[in-house]
Each structure stands twice: as structure tokens, then as C-alpha cells.
Write an enzyme that holds these catalytic residues in place. Structure first.
Site, PDB file in Angstrom:
ATOM      1  N   LYS A 113       0.831  -1.211   0.000  1.00 30.49           N
ATOM      2  CA  LYS A 113       0.000   0.000   0.000  1.00 30.49           C
ATOM      3  C   LYS A 113       0.865   1.261   0.000  1.00 30.49           C
ATOM      4  CE  LYS A 113      -4.227  -1.848   1.998  1.00 30.49           C
ATOM      5  NZ  LYS A 113      -4.561  -2.565   3.221  1.00 30.49           N
ATOM      6  N   LYS A 217      -5.780 -11.115  -7.695  1.00 30.36           N
ATOM      7  CA  LYS A 217      -7.047 -11.230  -6.974  1.00 30.36           C
ATOM      8  C   LYS A 217      -8.058 -10.153  -7.341  1.00 30.36           C
ATOM      9  CE  LYS A 217      -6.689  -8.398  -2.903  1.00 30.36           C
ATOM     10  NZ  LYS A 217      -7.183  -8.255  -1.555  1.00 30.36           N
ATOM     11  N   LYS A 220     -11.061  -4.204  -4.631  1.00 26.02           N
ATOM     12  CA  LYS A 220     -11.673  -2.900  -4.907  1.00 26.02           C
ATOM     13  C   LYS A 220     -10.711  -1.979  -5.637  1.00 26.02           C
ATOM     14  CE  LYS A 220     -13.946  -3.467  -0.762  1.00 26.02           C
ATOM     15  NZ  LYS A 220     -13.648  -3.277   0.650  1.00 26.02           N
TER      16      LYS A 220
END
Ligand code: ADP
Ligand code: TRP
Length: 353
Positions: A113, A217, A220
Site C-alpha cells: 500500500k 485477486k 476494490k
């Protein structure tokens, strides 16, 4: 015997997709029957990457509606919002005193992230990425909340003394850290306060639901999702546009990743004989991806459409939502307060008055 405690949460960052459903939500629904269950919306965790006051509350509301629509039952499970339990924030501060910054910086989700937030390319090696994160002086920031994300998640779990935590595969490292923090706290103070939680998958492996873009995967932030709330037409279109390949040219060819992804989605939604039929067709080169996709869309819709209808009803029922959340907050807080007061006592924080 007291039932084992189950706890899990989903961040309030947007609507729920098939990854969330198979990785987490569908397990919540099954587990609430046999366990002392708590399921929550992680709105504080959402702030680590999505600090947007305009959307946060709507996201929380939507996810509660999605929990209920998917079958989480407020009479069987405690459903609550993380920020309604301020005891979590206090224990987060206390537990952080036993967490090393090095172990947080080495967490895969943090590096990933932080890298994305700073726009660092993936082709650099780990050490260079770490250096760039620390040395970064641009106005893009990796906040301390993102670094301490695993502490907050551990607290969510430990404050309820949960034994089982149903989550997808991507969360296993966070669970490993939670166990480590629990062990460390227990042994530092010579107590037996926190159980060591484990993932739960009804005997199978942790699931990883793939995206429709041929890559890893469904997520969002990857823009490759099928949402529970997708309209029928939208959903069909997404599936029909899923990435495939040119098709097998020789019998029994290995299956490419994008096509294997479609099979993985089928494994979750279609009947075994239907899957076998398409696997056989792949093996003898007679497969038509258009047919496979039509079938897949049909089977996904069987799962999502009834949920979608319930979401739309529940989203507008503010009275029901308020009742569920208030009841859940009261129950979750009572339990959290008990653990917090035990921790304060153990750590030597005592009142003078
Ligand atoms: P996202 O990755 O879309 O932001 P979250 O991180 O909020 O989703 O995940 C919430 C829950 O859903 C977690 O338990 C996570 O493991 C699970 N989950 C998310 N995406 C997937 C996926 N593609 N496959 C399996 N589980 C998933
Ligand atoms: N980190 C989890 C995710 O991204 C969400 C989460 C926060 C969670 N606290 C938790 C999951 C506690 C299980 C238990 O999906």
C-alpha cells in the site's frame, strides 16, 4: 462449554464484491450458527487509505446492509461498527508499546500500500522500496496509521478474545502478527490473557477469488470486481468482457492464467458437472469461451441477484439499520471494556481516585 468466539471485519472502502463474499461474508453466515460471533465494519481501518468524510458514512451503511442481505443475522451475531467501540482505540495505543516498527515495516500489505501511495514501481527490489518509503519527502504521505494497521487489526481481534477469524488468504500475515503480539503480551506480563486466533475455512484452504482482468485477486482497488449490488446487465457485460486467450490449439494443453481464473470462479458458483463439461471441452479443444462466460454469468447471478434485491430494501430502512447497529455496539462495547480494564490492570495503569 462456552462457544468459541469468532470475529471478522471488512473495511468500509466501497461496496462488497465476490472476493469479499467468498473470502469472508459467506463464512460469516455459516459460522454464526455454531459460534459466539461478532462481525464488524472497519471504518477506522478505512481511514488509513480512504480518508474521505463524504463517502465514509455511506460506505459503512452500505456494508451493514450487505451483511444483512447476505444473511448475517443480528439475533445470532453481534454486528457493529469499529468506531462505536472507543475501547479499541485505547487498546490500540497500549498494544503499540509492544510492537516493533521493523516488523510493521516488513509487513507485505504495508509495503504494497505504501508503494502504491507513493507511486513506486514494482520492479525495484525490496530494500530500495523500503528506502524510498522512509526517505520520501514529497507531499504524498504514507501515514503512521497505515504502518500500525496490523496493531489495530490485532486489537479488533484480541479485545474480543476471538479464537477464529474467517478472512481471505491475503489477511493471513496479519493474523500471524496478531498471534505474535498475543504471545508477546502474555509472556511479557506472565499472563494468559489473549488466545492465539486462527483463520477458519471449514476445513478447506483460504480462498483467493481472482479478478476478471486475467491478473491476480479480485479487489476494490484493482477495478476488476463483480459487486454483489451489480445490476444484471452490468454483471453480464463484465463477465462477457473477462480476459481469456486464443483458445487451446492442441489437446490437453495447460490452461492459461486468465482462463484458469474463470474456472476458479466457476468452482465457486457452478455445479461440478457443469465445470467438468467445460474442462473436458478445453481438453479436447472444442471449448467456446463465449458459452463458458454465459454459463458463468448465469451461475453468478443466481448467487448475487437475490442478495442485490435484499440490499436495496435494507439500505432504505434506516430504522432497522439503527436498531441493529445500536444493539451490536452495546454488546461489543461491554465485552471490549472488560478486556481493556484487564489490560490496564496488567500494565500497571491504576486509578488514584
Ligand atoms: P479489498 O481487497 O477489495 O479492498 P478488503 O481488504 O476490504 O477487500 O477485504 C475484506 C475481506 O474480504 C477480507 O477477509 C479479505 O481477505 C477478503 N477478500 C478480499 N478480496 C478477496 C479475494 N479476491 N479473494 C478472497 N478473499 C478476499
Ligand atoms: N484487514 C482486514 C481486511 O483488509 C479488515 C479487518 C480489520 C479485519 N480488522 C479485522 C478482519 C479483524 C478480521 C479481523 O480485509
Amino acid at each position: 462449554m462456552a462457544k468459541e468466539i469468532v470475529l471478522s471485519g471488512i473495511r468500509a472502502t466501497g461496496n462488497l464484491h465476490l472476493g469479499n463474499y467468498y473470502g469472508a461474508l459467506s463464512k460469516f453466515v455459516k459460522m454464526q450458527e455454531d459460534y459466539d460471533s461478532l462481525f464488524f465494519i472497519a471504518d477506522l481501518h478505512a481511514l488509513t487509505t480512504h480518508p474521505d468524510p463524504k463517502t465514509l458514512h455511506t460506505n459503512v451503511k452500505n456494508i451493514i446492509a450487505e451483511y444483512l442481505a447476505a444473511g448475517v443475522d443480528p439475533d445470532k451475531a453481534t454486528i457493529f461498527v469499529q468506531s462505536d467501540v472507543p475501547e479499541i482505540s485505547e487498546l490500540y495505543l497500549l498494544l503499540n508499546m509492544h510492537v516493533g516498527i521493523g516488523e510493521l515495516m516488513r509487513t507485505a500489505s504495508f509495503k504494497d500500500k505504501a508503494r502504491k501511495a507513493l507511486g513506486i514501481k514494482t520492479d525495484k527490489d525490496e530494500e530500495d522500496i523500503e528506502k524510498e518509503i522512509i526517505g520520501n519527502e514529497s507531499n504524498k504521505r504514507v501515514n503512521a496509521g497505515l504502518l500500525t494497521y496490523p496493531t489495530l487489526m490485532a486489537v479488533d481481534i484480541l479485545i474480543q478474545k476471538a479464537n477464529k477469524v474467517p478472512v481471505g488468504k491475503d489477511q493471513e500475515q496479519h493474523l500471524e502478527l496478531t498471534r505474535r503480539f498475543a504471545r508477546r503480551f502474555n509472556s511479557f506480563y506472565g499472563v494468559d490473557l489473549f488466545p492465539e486466533p486462527e483463520n477458519f475455512n471449514f476445513g478447506g484452504n483460504a480462498v483467493k477469488v481472482p479478478g476478471l482482468d486475467g491478473s491476480g485477486k479480485m479487489g476494490k482497488s484493482e477495478g476488476n470486481c463483480i459487486y454483489l449490488i451489480d445490476e444484471e446487465k452490468v454483471l453480464r457485460k463484465k463477465v462477457m468482457r473477462a480476459v481469456t486467450d486464443e483458445g487451446p490449439k492442441v489437446p490437453n494443453s495447460p490452461v492459461s492464467q486468465p482462463v484458469e481464473n474463470l474456472f476458479t470462479l466457476m468452482e465457486l458458483t457452478s455445479a461440478p458437472e457443469v465445470i467438468q463439461q467445460y474442462r473436458d471441452a478445453y481438453a479436447d479443444c472444442s471449448i467456446r469461451y463465449g458459452d463458458l462466460k454465459k454459463q458463468l454469468a448465469e451461475d453468478i447471478l443466481k448467487v448475487t441477484l437475490p442478495i442485490r434485491e435484499r440490499i436495496l430494501d435494507i439500505q432504505n430502512d434506516d430504522v432497522l439499520l439503527a436498531r441493529v447497529i445500536k444493539q451490536g455496539a452495546d454488546r461489543a462495547r461491554e465485552r471490549a471494556a472488560k478486556t481493556l480494564s484487564e489490560v490496564r490492570e496488567i500494565m500497571g495503569i491504576k486509578k488514584f481516585y
